[in-house]
Design a protein around this motif. Structure first.
Motif, PDB file in Angstrom:
ATOM      1  N   LEU A  95       0.968  -0.940   0.295  1.00 17.35           N
ATOM      2  CA  LEU A  95       0.294   0.449   0.038  1.00 17.35           C
ATOM      3  C   LEU A  95       0.676   1.158  -0.197  1.00 17.35           C
ATOM      4  CD1 LEU A  95      -3.293  -1.296   2.852  1.00 17.35           C
ATOM      5  CD2 LEU A  95      -2.841  -0.407  -0.163  1.00 17.35           C
ATOM      6  N   SER A  96       1.907   1.043   0.417  1.00 21.60           N
ATOM      7  CA  SER A  96       2.953   2.284   0.333  1.00 21.60           C
ATOM      8  C   SER A  96       3.332   2.843  -1.049  1.00 21.60           C
ATOM      9  CB  SER A  96       4.137   2.387   1.110  1.00 21.60           C
ATOM     10  OG  SER A  96       5.498   0.724   1.018  1.00 21.60           O
ATOM     11  N   THR A  99       0.117   4.003  -2.293  1.00 19.45           N
ATOM     12  CA  THR A  99      -0.429   5.467  -2.322  1.00 19.45           C
ATOM     13  C   THR A  99       0.125   6.508  -3.001  1.00 19.45           C
ATOM     14  OG1 THR A  99      -1.031   6.706  -0.348  1.00 19.45           O
ATOM     15  CG2 THR A  99       1.415   5.973  -0.501  1.00 19.45           C
ATOM     16  N   THR A 160       5.329   4.956   5.834  1.00 25.67           N
ATOM     17  CA  THR A 160       4.938   6.238   5.604  1.00 25.67           C
ATOM     18  C   THR A 160       4.864   7.116   7.012  1.00 25.67           C
ATOM     19  OG1 THR A 160       3.544   7.724   3.639  1.00 25.67           O
ATOM     20  CG2 THR A 160       2.444   5.942   5.317  1.00 25.67           C
ATOM     21  N   HIS A 171      -4.278  13.269  -0.320  1.00 26.01           N
ATOM     22  CA  HIS A 171      -4.477  12.314  -1.448  1.00 26.01           C
ATOM     23  C   HIS A 171      -5.781  11.973  -2.535  1.00 26.01           C
ATOM     24  CE1 HIS A 171       0.069  11.891   0.289  1.00 26.01           C
ATOM     25  NE2 HIS A 171       0.339  11.125  -0.499  1.00 26.01           N
ATOM     26  N   VAL A 209      -6.180   4.833  -4.609  1.00 30.82           N
ATOM     27  CA  VAL A 209      -5.487   5.888  -3.275  1.00 30.82           C
ATOM     28  C   VAL A 209      -6.115   6.391  -2.141  1.00 30.82           C
ATOM     29  CG1 VAL A 209      -4.787   8.456  -3.401  1.00 30.82           C
ATOM     30  CG2 VAL A 209      -4.240   7.199  -5.250  1.00 30.82           C
ATOM     31  N   SER A 212      -5.863   3.112   0.209  1.00 33.27           N
ATOM     32  CA  SER A 212      -4.388   3.544   0.540  1.00 33.27           C
ATOM     33  C   SER A 212      -3.998   4.235   1.617  1.00 33.27           C
ATOM     34  CB  SER A 212      -3.483   3.200  -0.395  1.00 33.27           C
ATOM     35  OG  SER A 212      -2.951   4.541  -0.549  1.00 33.27           O
ATOM     36  N   ARG A 213      -4.940   5.296   1.780  1.00 34.32           N
ATOM     37  CA  ARG A 213      -4.260   6.596   2.336  1.00 34.32           C
ATOM     38  C   ARG A 213      -5.255   6.187   4.377  1.00 34.32           C
ATOM     39  NH1 ARG A 213      -0.429   9.106   2.491  1.00 34.32           N
ATOM     40  NH2 ARG A 213      -0.610  10.475   2.709  1.00 34.32           N
TER      41      ARG A 213
END
Length: 259
Positions: A95-96, A99, A160, A171, A209, A212-213
């Motif tokens: 996921l990092s 993102t 992150t 984001h 996106v 992922s956050r």
């Protein structure tokens, strides 16, 4: 084991696929409602108005719940704590990377490239719309963050790191503004058969996106949903104003061209 623990841990991949499938289905539906080859300009205008009102309403409802520390806030915190306990390092590492599609520097570079292409091709009206949609959304996000000043959830995993306020997600806003506006401009010049596929692709990327956050625990779920809602309303406002202005001048808006 609770449902949240399963989604955050053992079945995180399935949860992501379900989120992605839902986003693509929504993109397909909205793309169909706005497809100039299938609907009249009058109906497009009504759909845009509904999306604007709906986006503002969703954002307002979430914002009111955030301010009043309602059950939504409790759910946000419970989800963030569960993710911190259950999410695997391998999943967070993936996921990092994902993102990055919403990082400011990448979106700024892409936005500059798109603007340069539009100016080079003398598409002045599209360039103006691009700037209004993307820079306007960015400015709106800064104002809203400063107004609400919501503290981010703790994220100590090291994959992150983010500073600044949490609500609404920057984001998610940037991804919606850049990829959403790009899809609109491309769809306006693409064959009708491609348009809904482009809407699905954009929706999937934007949703990825946002997902992922939350999973990286740098935003609460409500931060992301609110960002999507208010940015969608802003983009639809920009597009609606542009198309109405073009019609009043006897021009064909780029999003209404059919082939």
């Amino acid at each position: 084991m609770t449902t949240l623990e399963l989604i955050a841990g053992r079945h995180a991949g399935l949860a992501f696929l379900a989120w992605l499938a839902g986003a693509c289905a929504l993109g397909l539906w909205v793309g169909g409602l706005l497809d100039a080859s299938r609907v009249s300009p009058a109906r497009r205008s009504r759909v845009m108005a509904a999306l604007i009102v709906g986006g503002v309403a969703v954002f307002g409802l979430i914002a009111a719940n955030v301010v009043t520390e309602s059950r939504l806030v409790v759910f946000d915190k419970t989800l963030a704590e569960t993710l911190a306990e259950q999410a695997s390092p391998a999943w967070l590492r993936f996921l990092s990377v994902l993102t990055v599609a919403g990082d400011r520097d990448l979106l700024l570079g892409l936005g500059t490239l798109v603007l340069a292409v539009l100016l080079w091709r003398r598409r002045w009206r599209d360039a103006a719309l691009w700037l209004a949609g993307t820079l306007g959304a960015a400015g709106l996000n800064v104002l809203l963050k400063s107004a609400f000043q919501r503290v981010r959830p703790e994220h100590l995993h090291g994959f992150t790191q983010e500073l600044g306020w949490s609500f609404p997600s920057g984001h998610a806003t940037g991804a919606m503004a850049v990829y959403g506006m790009l899809a609109y401009l491309l769809a306006g010049r693409a064959p009708p058969a491609w348009r809904q596929a482009m809407a699905m692709l954009a929706a999937g990327l934007i949703a990825s996106v946002g997902y992922s956050r939350v999973m990286l625990q740098v935003h609460y779920l409500s931060d992301v949903i609110a960002a999507f809602a208010v940015t969608a309303a802003w983009l639809m406002t920009c597009v609606a104003v542009r198309e109405r202005t073009d019609r009043s001048r006897g021009l064909t808006p780029s999003g209404l061209r059919s082939r």
